[in-house]
Write a protein that holds these residues in place. Sequence first.
Motif, PDB file in Angstrom:
ATOM      1  N   GLU A 576      28.038  -8.169 -13.043  1.00  8.23           N
ATOM      2  CA  GLU A 576      28.150  -7.174 -11.962  1.00  8.23           C
ATOM      3  C   GLU A 576      28.752  -5.918 -12.543  1.00  8.23           C
ATOM      4  O   GLU A 576      29.504  -5.966 -13.507  1.00  8.23           O
ATOM      5  CB  GLU A 576      29.066  -7.689 -10.841  1.00  8.23           C
ATOM      6  CG  GLU A 576      28.433  -8.770  -9.992  1.00  8.23           C
ATOM      7  CD  GLU A 576      29.457  -9.460  -9.090  1.00  8.23           C
ATOM      8  OE1 GLU A 576      30.512  -8.853  -8.809  1.00  8.23           O
ATOM      9  OE2 GLU A 576      29.190 -10.597  -8.682  1.00  8.23           O
ATOM     10  N   GLY A 578      30.093  -1.819 -11.163  1.00  4.28           N
ATOM     11  CA  GLY A 578      30.188  -0.810 -10.094  1.00  4.28           C
ATOM     12  C   GLY A 578      31.638  -0.481  -9.829  1.00  4.28           C
ATOM     13  O   GLY A 578      32.534  -0.941 -10.535  1.00  4.28           O
ATOM     14  N   HIS A 580      35.116  -0.520  -7.454  1.00  2.95           N
ATOM     15  CA  HIS A 580      35.783  -1.583  -6.708  1.00  2.95           C
ATOM     16  C   HIS A 580      35.102  -1.801  -5.353  1.00  2.95           C
ATOM     17  O   HIS A 580      34.725  -2.928  -4.994  1.00  2.95           O
ATOM     18  CB  HIS A 580      37.253  -1.186  -6.533  1.00  2.95           C
ATOM     19  CG  HIS A 580      38.051  -2.128  -5.707  1.00  2.95           C
ATOM     20  ND1 HIS A 580      38.359  -3.403  -6.120  1.00  2.95           N
ATOM     21  CD2 HIS A 580      38.598  -1.982  -4.467  1.00  2.95           C
ATOM     22  CE1 HIS A 580      39.079  -4.005  -5.188  1.00  2.95           C
ATOM     23  NE2 HIS A 580      39.235  -3.161  -4.171  1.00  2.95           N
ATOM     24  N   GLN A 582      32.115  -0.845  -4.322  1.00  4.13           N
ATOM     25  CA  GLN A 582      30.724  -1.340  -4.459  1.00  4.13           C
ATOM     26  C   GLN A 582      30.704  -2.838  -4.744  1.00  4.13           C
ATOM     27  O   GLN A 582      29.932  -3.586  -4.150  1.00  4.13           O
ATOM     28  CB  GLN A 582      30.022  -0.604  -5.602  1.00  4.13           C
ATOM     29  CG  GLN A 582      29.627   0.822  -5.267  1.00  4.13           C
ATOM     30  CD  GLN A 582      29.211   1.595  -6.522  1.00  4.13           C
ATOM     31  OE1 GLN A 582      29.522   1.206  -7.650  1.00  4.13           O
ATOM     32  NE2 GLN A 582      28.521   2.697  -6.309  1.00  4.13           N
ATOM     33  N   LEU A 583      31.590  -3.263  -5.631  1.00  4.33           N
ATOM     34  CA  LEU A 583      31.576  -4.676  -6.029  1.00  4.33           C
ATOM     35  C   LEU A 583      32.027  -5.568  -4.880  1.00  4.33           C
ATOM     36  O   LEU A 583      31.502  -6.670  -4.704  1.00  4.33           O
ATOM     37  CB  LEU A 583      32.466  -4.896  -7.252  1.00  4.33           C
ATOM     38  CG  LEU A 583      31.928  -4.313  -8.548  1.00  4.33           C
ATOM     39  CD1 LEU A 583      32.842  -4.664  -9.712  1.00  4.33           C
ATOM     40  CD2 LEU A 583      30.524  -4.822  -8.839  1.00  4.33           C
ATOM     41  N   ARG A 585      31.516  -4.966  -1.810  1.00  2.00           N
ATOM     42  CA  ARG A 585      30.395  -5.037  -0.865  1.00  2.00           C
ATOM     43  C   ARG A 585      29.338  -6.037  -1.324  1.00  2.00           C
ATOM     44  O   ARG A 585      28.655  -6.631  -0.514  1.00  2.00           O
ATOM     45  CB  ARG A 585      29.775  -3.641  -0.694  1.00  2.00           C
ATOM     46  CG  ARG A 585      30.159  -3.010   0.657  1.00  2.00           C
ATOM     47  CD  ARG A 585      29.548  -1.637   0.795  1.00  2.00           C
ATOM     48  NE  ARG A 585      30.459  -0.600   0.334  1.00  2.00           N
ATOM     49  CZ  ARG A 585      30.135   0.369  -0.513  1.00  2.00           C
ATOM     50  NH1 ARG A 585      28.927   0.438  -1.025  1.00  2.00           N
ATOM     51  NH2 ARG A 585      31.028   1.260  -0.858  1.00  2.00           N
ATOM     52  N   LEU A 586      29.269  -6.223  -2.624  1.00  2.00           N
ATOM     53  CA  LEU A 586      28.263  -7.156  -3.175  1.00  2.00           C
ATOM     54  C   LEU A 586      28.521  -8.606  -2.742  1.00  2.00           C
ATOM     55  O   LEU A 586      27.625  -9.437  -2.766  1.00  2.00           O
ATOM     56  CB  LEU A 586      28.318  -7.119  -4.706  1.00  2.00           C
ATOM     57  CG  LEU A 586      27.378  -6.197  -5.454  1.00  2.00           C
ATOM     58  CD1 LEU A 586      27.565  -6.394  -6.953  1.00  2.00           C
ATOM     59  CD2 LEU A 586      25.931  -6.502  -5.067  1.00  2.00           C
ATOM     60  N   HIS A 587      29.800  -8.894  -2.477  1.00  2.00           N
ATOM     61  CA  HIS A 587      30.195 -10.267  -2.117  1.00  2.00           C
ATOM     62  C   HIS A 587      29.838 -11.256  -3.222  1.00  2.00           C
ATOM     63  O   HIS A 587      29.419 -12.371  -2.951  1.00  2.00           O
ATOM     64  CB  HIS A 587      29.545 -10.699  -0.789  1.00  2.00           C
ATOM     65  CG  HIS A 587      30.360 -10.244   0.375  1.00  2.00           C
ATOM     66  ND1 HIS A 587      31.210 -11.081   1.065  1.00  2.00           N
ATOM     67  CD2 HIS A 587      30.460  -9.028   0.948  1.00  2.00           C
ATOM     68  CE1 HIS A 587      31.808 -10.383   2.016  1.00  2.00           C
ATOM     69  NE2 HIS A 587      31.374  -9.119   1.972  1.00  2.00           N
ATOM     70  N   GLY A 588      29.933 -10.823  -4.442  1.00  7.69           N
ATOM     71  CA  GLY A 588      29.581 -11.687  -5.577  1.00  7.69           C
ATOM     72  C   GLY A 588      30.820 -12.222  -6.270  1.00  7.69           C
ATOM     73  O   GLY A 588      31.841 -12.492  -5.629  1.00  7.69           O
ATOM     74  N   GLN A 589      30.721 -12.345  -7.611  1.00  6.40           N
ATOM     75  CA  GLN A 589      31.812 -12.938  -8.393  1.00  6.40           C
ATOM     76  C   GLN A 589      33.101 -12.127  -8.280  1.00  6.40           C
ATOM     77  O   GLN A 589      34.182 -12.678  -8.119  1.00  6.40           O
ATOM     78  CB  GLN A 589      31.382 -13.020  -9.859  1.00  6.40           C
ATOM     79  CG  GLN A 589      32.402 -13.753 -10.712  1.00  6.40           C
ATOM     80  CD  GLN A 589      31.839 -14.084 -12.092  1.00  6.40           C
ATOM     81  OE1 GLN A 589      30.633 -14.185 -12.281  1.00  6.40           O
ATOM     82  NE2 GLN A 589      32.724 -14.266 -13.047  1.00  6.40           N
ATOM     83  N   TYR A 590      32.947 -10.793  -8.336  1.00  9.84           N
ATOM     84  CA  TYR A 590      34.138  -9.943  -8.269  1.00  9.84           C
ATOM     85  C   TYR A 590      34.836 -10.158  -6.930  1.00  9.84           C
ATOM     86  O   TYR A 590      36.066 -10.285  -6.861  1.00  9.84           O
ATOM     87  CB  TYR A 590      33.748  -8.470  -8.419  1.00  9.84           C
ATOM     88  CG  TYR A 590      34.941  -7.540  -8.422  1.00  9.84           C
ATOM     89  CD1 TYR A 590      35.697  -7.358  -9.568  1.00  9.84           C
ATOM     90  CD2 TYR A 590      35.312  -6.849  -7.267  1.00  9.84           C
ATOM     91  CE1 TYR A 590      36.795  -6.523  -9.582  1.00  9.84           C
ATOM     92  CE2 TYR A 590      36.412  -6.003  -7.263  1.00  9.84           C
ATOM     93  CZ  TYR A 590      37.148  -5.840  -8.429  1.00  9.84           C
ATOM     94  OH  TYR A 590      38.240  -5.007  -8.436  1.00  9.84           O
ATOM     95  N   TYR A 591      34.043 -10.192  -5.882  1.00  9.04           N
ATOM     96  CA  TYR A 591      34.603 -10.367  -4.537  1.00  9.04           C
ATOM     97  C   TYR A 591      35.420 -11.659  -4.478  1.00  9.04           C
ATOM     98  O   TYR A 591      36.554 -11.684  -4.016  1.00  9.04           O
ATOM     99  CB  TYR A 591      33.458 -10.408  -3.517  1.00  9.04           C
ATOM    100  CG  TYR A 591      33.927 -10.730  -2.122  1.00  9.04           C
ATOM    101  CD1 TYR A 591      34.440  -9.727  -1.292  1.00  9.04           C
ATOM    102  CD2 TYR A 591      33.863 -12.042  -1.639  1.00  9.04           C
ATOM    103  CE1 TYR A 591      34.885 -10.023  -0.018  1.00  9.04           C
ATOM    104  CE2 TYR A 591      34.313 -12.346  -0.366  1.00  9.04           C
ATOM    105  CZ  TYR A 591      34.823 -11.332   0.443  1.00  9.04           C
ATOM    106  OH  TYR A 591      35.269 -11.627   1.696  1.00  9.04           O
TER     107      TYR A 591
END
Length: 614
Positions: A576, A578, A580, A582-583, A585-591
């Motif tokens: 991922e 982007g 903070h 943006q990431l 909002r992605l609801h992915g690993q960073y989230y």
Amino acid sequence: MDRHDEYALADHLDISQWKRLFKYITPYRKDMIILLAAAVATAFFDALFPLMTQMAIADFIQPRQLKGFGRFVVLFVTLAVMQGVFNVIYSKRAIVIEMGVGRDMRYDLFSHVQTLSLDYFNRTPVGFILARIMSDTNSMGAIFSWRLSDFVFNLAYILFASFNMLRLNRLLACMVLATVPPIALLAGYFRRRLLKAGRAVRRQNSLVTASYNENINGAVTIKELDCAGRINRQFEDINREMKRKSLAAKRLETVFFPCIMVISSAALATVLGMGPAMVAGGSLDVASLAVFISYTFTLIDPVEHLIRGLTQVLALQANVERVNRLIDTRPTVADSRQVEEIYGDVYRPKKENWEPIKGDIKFCDVSFKYPDSEKYVLEHFNLEIPAGTCVAIVGATGAGKSTLVNLVCRFFEPTEGKILIDGVDYRSRSYLWLESNLSYVLQTPHLFSGTIADNIRYANPSASMEQVIRAAKQAQAHDFIQKLPDGYDTPVGQGGDRLSTGQKQLVSIARAILADGRIMVMDEATSSVDTKTEQLINSMTDNLLKNRTSFIIAHRLSTVKNADVIIVVDEGKIVEMGTHAQLLRLHGQYYRMYTGQWEEDRQKDYFDTLKAKA
Ligand SMILES: Nc1ncnc2c1ncn2[C@@H]1O[C@H](COP(=O)(O)OP(=O)(O)OP(=O)(O)O)[C@@H](O)[C@H]1O
Ligand SMILES: [Mg+2]
């Protein structure tokens, strides 16, 4: 033979390896000639003493008269003085050569090691390098001085003694000299076995020390894990083995010397058995018999020493090979000849040709594996970072974050692909050029023994005290430094031992700030610092990182929120990327990382406030 086994033995003598070290004697050529001449002279005078006994018996004892005794005394004293004088010359020269060769080699090895790349240190235990620089150089110094001159001395003594004996009585001389080969063979056999036994003892001893060391350092863990019993048993096993090996070595010694004595006594028996008969038969006089007895006594030592000297050379064969191997090691990260021509080298950097740096960084299809490792950490990695960007790298342990910045800093170079700085492959500019534009705080901070101020000043030795303090203040190090007994002049101990890990990190950050590089790398720079100090550092560094290309690696995600771009790395790949927001909002690993982490931080803060209230 294990490449790094300190106690391995070479099984044959390879002169070509030694020859390569002869260049260290060349500067001491004159001393060497004096040393060897003095060794021969000392042997000559030593070998004359039995002849003085002969003279005493023949001229004074047998005829029972003292005519010419005054001359005899003068001669004797002169001999003794000459022997003493040559001994002093001998020792003095030997020391000059020993110390000189040791120092020259140590200096060469040390400067050579400085040029090696990180991968060498990655592959080579520190103890191995230290042993080459410290103990091998001492041993070589001793070999090229004392051992060599001892060898010449002993050989000369044997030759002079043989000559004198042969002159007096050929038959008896041959009989005495016949014992030399058996003594030499026996000594050779035992010395080699003793050498092996000695090595085995030392190897075992280092196991004992290591175990001791580890268990004392790990005392807290041992208590926690309640495994003292098992550890004791392990230690006892190692210790028992130590006793067994030491006994074996001692036993060899106890047999060795008596064996040599037996042969030497046999020689004496021959002289005492044949001598009187020869005297009676008129082919030998009593005074000459005394010379034979005396030589028979004194001959074992030089023979034994000769063999011992040879064994010592053999013992060092493996070390010489290791020293040569170290000398042969070339840095893997090195500037090409063309680059050196333009940009200069460590000794003569041509700074006038160094372009100013902007700080654009681009990974072009970079694949990378650590030397000596099969597994690629990065594969076909691409990333473009415009100058002035603050990049945060997050990801699990072992994801490849440190590797990425190691590549940026050119501690290692890409196995395939290239890294461009300001649009140019960094390998076509000098290593020093890049280094002079870098500021980094490594994951494991390292301080040098010296004061705190010295350590902060490391990258910029001419910095004023004001600059040092300003950097320390920005790094939030000023407060703790001021509380130390000598403030900025407090010695940090070896490797910064006297500071806590967090304090070492703060000093490293101050050092990086003072270095003022266009590219800044902070690899877990605040991992051991409390959250409050970390926040303070972050607020200061935000300002500091402006206009610099910076890489921030942190497990605590609160530190990376403000980065221009956050990249999430997993198994050497970007998963991922982007800001903070943006990431999230992605609801992915960073989230997931962030929310999990966030919970933890909140709990910690909560407990901190509770503690503060209590
Ligand atoms: N010096 C090295 N020699 C060989 N392999 C290494 C070396 N350093 C790291 N590796 C390997 O490379 C991979 C990436 O390591 P790296 O140190 O880059 O991880 P990281 O993301 O910084 O982890 P951490 O968060 O624990 O610092 C790991 O699998 C590791 O085993
Ligand atoms: Mg790391």
